[in-house]
Design a protein around this motif. Structure first.
Motif, PDB file in Angstrom:
ATOM      1  N   LEU A   1       0.818  -1.213   0.000  1.00 53.41           N
ATOM      2  CA  LEU A   1       0.000   0.000   0.000  1.00 53.41           C
ATOM      3  C   LEU A   1       0.851   1.262   0.000  1.00 53.41           C
ATOM      4  N   GLU A   2       2.008   1.212   0.641  1.00 55.23           N
ATOM      5  CA  GLU A   2       2.917   2.368   0.604  1.00 55.23           C
ATOM      6  C   GLU A   2       3.415   2.600  -0.816  1.00 55.23           C
ATOM      7  N   VAL A   3       3.749   1.528  -1.506  1.00 56.80           N
ATOM      8  CA  VAL A   3       4.199   1.646  -2.902  1.00 56.80           C
ATOM      9  C   VAL A   3       3.049   2.147  -3.778  1.00 56.80           C
TER      10      VAL A   3
ATOM     11  N   VAL B   1      -3.408   8.533  -2.687  1.00 60.06           N
ATOM     12  CA  VAL B   1      -2.221   8.855  -1.891  1.00 60.06           C
ATOM     13  C   VAL B   1      -2.577   8.811  -0.407  1.00 60.06           C
ATOM     14  N   ALA B   2      -3.609   9.560  -0.039  1.00 70.76           N
ATOM     15  CA  ALA B   2      -4.004   9.646   1.372  1.00 70.76           C
ATOM     16  C   ALA B   2      -4.436   8.286   1.912  1.00 70.76           C
ATOM     17  N   ALA B   3      -5.307   7.620   1.184  1.00 62.46           N
ATOM     18  CA  ALA B   3      -5.804   6.324   1.654  1.00 62.46           C
ATOM     19  C   ALA B   3      -4.671   5.303   1.748  1.00 62.46           C
ATOM     20  N   GLY B   4      -3.810   5.274   0.746  1.00 58.96           N
ATOM     21  CA  GLY B   4      -2.712   4.313   0.744  1.00 58.96           C
ATOM     22  C   GLY B   4      -1.771   4.501   1.909  1.00 58.96           C
TER      23      GLY B   4
ATOM     24  N   PHE C   1       0.351   2.863   7.082  1.00 58.86           N
ATOM     25  CA  PHE C   1       0.830   3.108   8.442  1.00 58.86           C
ATOM     26  C   PHE C   1       0.002   2.338   9.465  1.00 58.86           C
ATOM     27  N   SER C   2      -1.288   2.199   9.218  1.00 56.93           N
ATOM     28  CA  SER C   2      -2.134   1.416  10.123  1.00 56.93           C
ATOM     29  C   SER C   2      -1.703  -0.043  10.137  1.00 56.93           C
ATOM     30  N   LEU C   3      -1.428  -0.598   8.954  1.00 53.79           N
ATOM     31  CA  LEU C   3      -0.977  -1.986   8.886  1.00 53.79           C
ATOM     32  C   LEU C   3       0.410  -2.154   9.516  1.00 53.79           C
ATOM     33  N   LEU C   4       1.270  -1.159   9.353  1.00 51.57           N
ATOM     34  CA  LEU C   4       2.578  -1.214   9.998  1.00 51.57           C
ATOM     35  C   LEU C   4       2.415  -1.214  11.518  1.00 51.57           C
TER      36      LEU C   4
ATOM     37  N   ALA D   1      12.937  -0.291   3.360  1.00 50.61           N
ATOM     38  CA  ALA D   1      13.865  -0.750   2.319  1.00 50.61           C
ATOM     39  C   ALA D   1      13.134  -1.406   1.161  1.00 50.61           C
ATOM     40  N   THR D   2      12.203  -2.262   1.474  1.00 44.65           N
ATOM     41  CA  THR D   2      11.460  -2.949   0.423  1.00 44.65           C
ATOM     42  C   THR D   2      10.604  -1.963  -0.360  1.00 44.65           C
ATOM     43  N   GLY D   3      10.037  -0.988   0.350  1.00 43.52           N
ATOM     44  CA  GLY D   3       9.253   0.045  -0.331  1.00 43.52           C
ATOM     45  C   GLY D   3      10.085   0.837  -1.322  1.00 43.52           C
ATOM     46  N   VAL D   4      11.298   1.188  -0.939  1.00 41.57           N
ATOM     47  CA  VAL D   4      12.187   1.926  -1.832  1.00 41.57           C
ATOM     48  C   VAL D   4      12.502   1.092  -3.075  1.00 41.57           C
ATOM     49  N   ALA D   5      12.857  -0.164  -2.869  1.00 39.51           N
ATOM     50  CA  ALA D   5      13.217  -1.036  -3.999  1.00 39.51           C
ATOM     51  C   ALA D   5      12.028  -1.239  -4.935  1.00 39.51           C
ATOM     52  N   LEU D   6      10.863  -1.542  -4.374  1.00 41.19           N
ATOM     53  CA  LEU D   6       9.687  -1.775  -5.214  1.00 41.19           C
ATOM     54  C   LEU D   6       9.236  -0.505  -5.927  1.00 41.19           C
TER      55      LEU D   6
END
Length: 108
Positions: A13-15, A36-39, A44-47, A66-71
């Motif tokens: 969802l962050e990606v 953007v807002a919902a994602g 952050f809620s899932l984190l 890290a995974t978010g940056v790579a993806l």
């Protein structure tokens, strides 16, 4: 197991939110900002829920970031034909190695 599923959802969802941000800036349509807002809110809620399952903060955040940056870099290449240099590919490989080391270190 549930912690991993929550973390994977948070990463995806962050990606997705970041892709929506790119779409909003390129296409000019304000509708993308809802994604953007919902994602980001759901990510952050899932984190947060991931941390409640007992995941250590450093491990969960390290993997998420890290995974978010790579993806996101890979998604930029595929969706927007953004340049992906050898140095960037090497960075993604280092991110993968780093995530593995974090996970292996947390297991001991």
């Amino acid at each position: 197991m549930i912690g991993w599923l929550l973390l994977i959802g948070a990463i995806l969802l962050e990606v997705l939110a970041t892709i929506c941000l790119r779409m909003a800036s390129v296409g000019g349509s304000k509708k993308w900002y809802a994604g953007v807002a919902a994602g980001y809110i759901v990510s952050f809620s899932l984190l947060s829920l991931t941390l409640r399952t007992g995941f250590p903060l450093g491990v969960a955040y390290g993997i998420w970031a890290a995974t978010g940056v790579a993806l996101t870099a890979l998604a930029g290449r595929v969706l927007f034909r953004e340049r992906l240099t050898r140095t960037m590919v090497a960075g993604i490989a280092l991110i993968i190695a780093g995530v593995l080391l974090i996970e292996l270190g947390a297991a001991h």
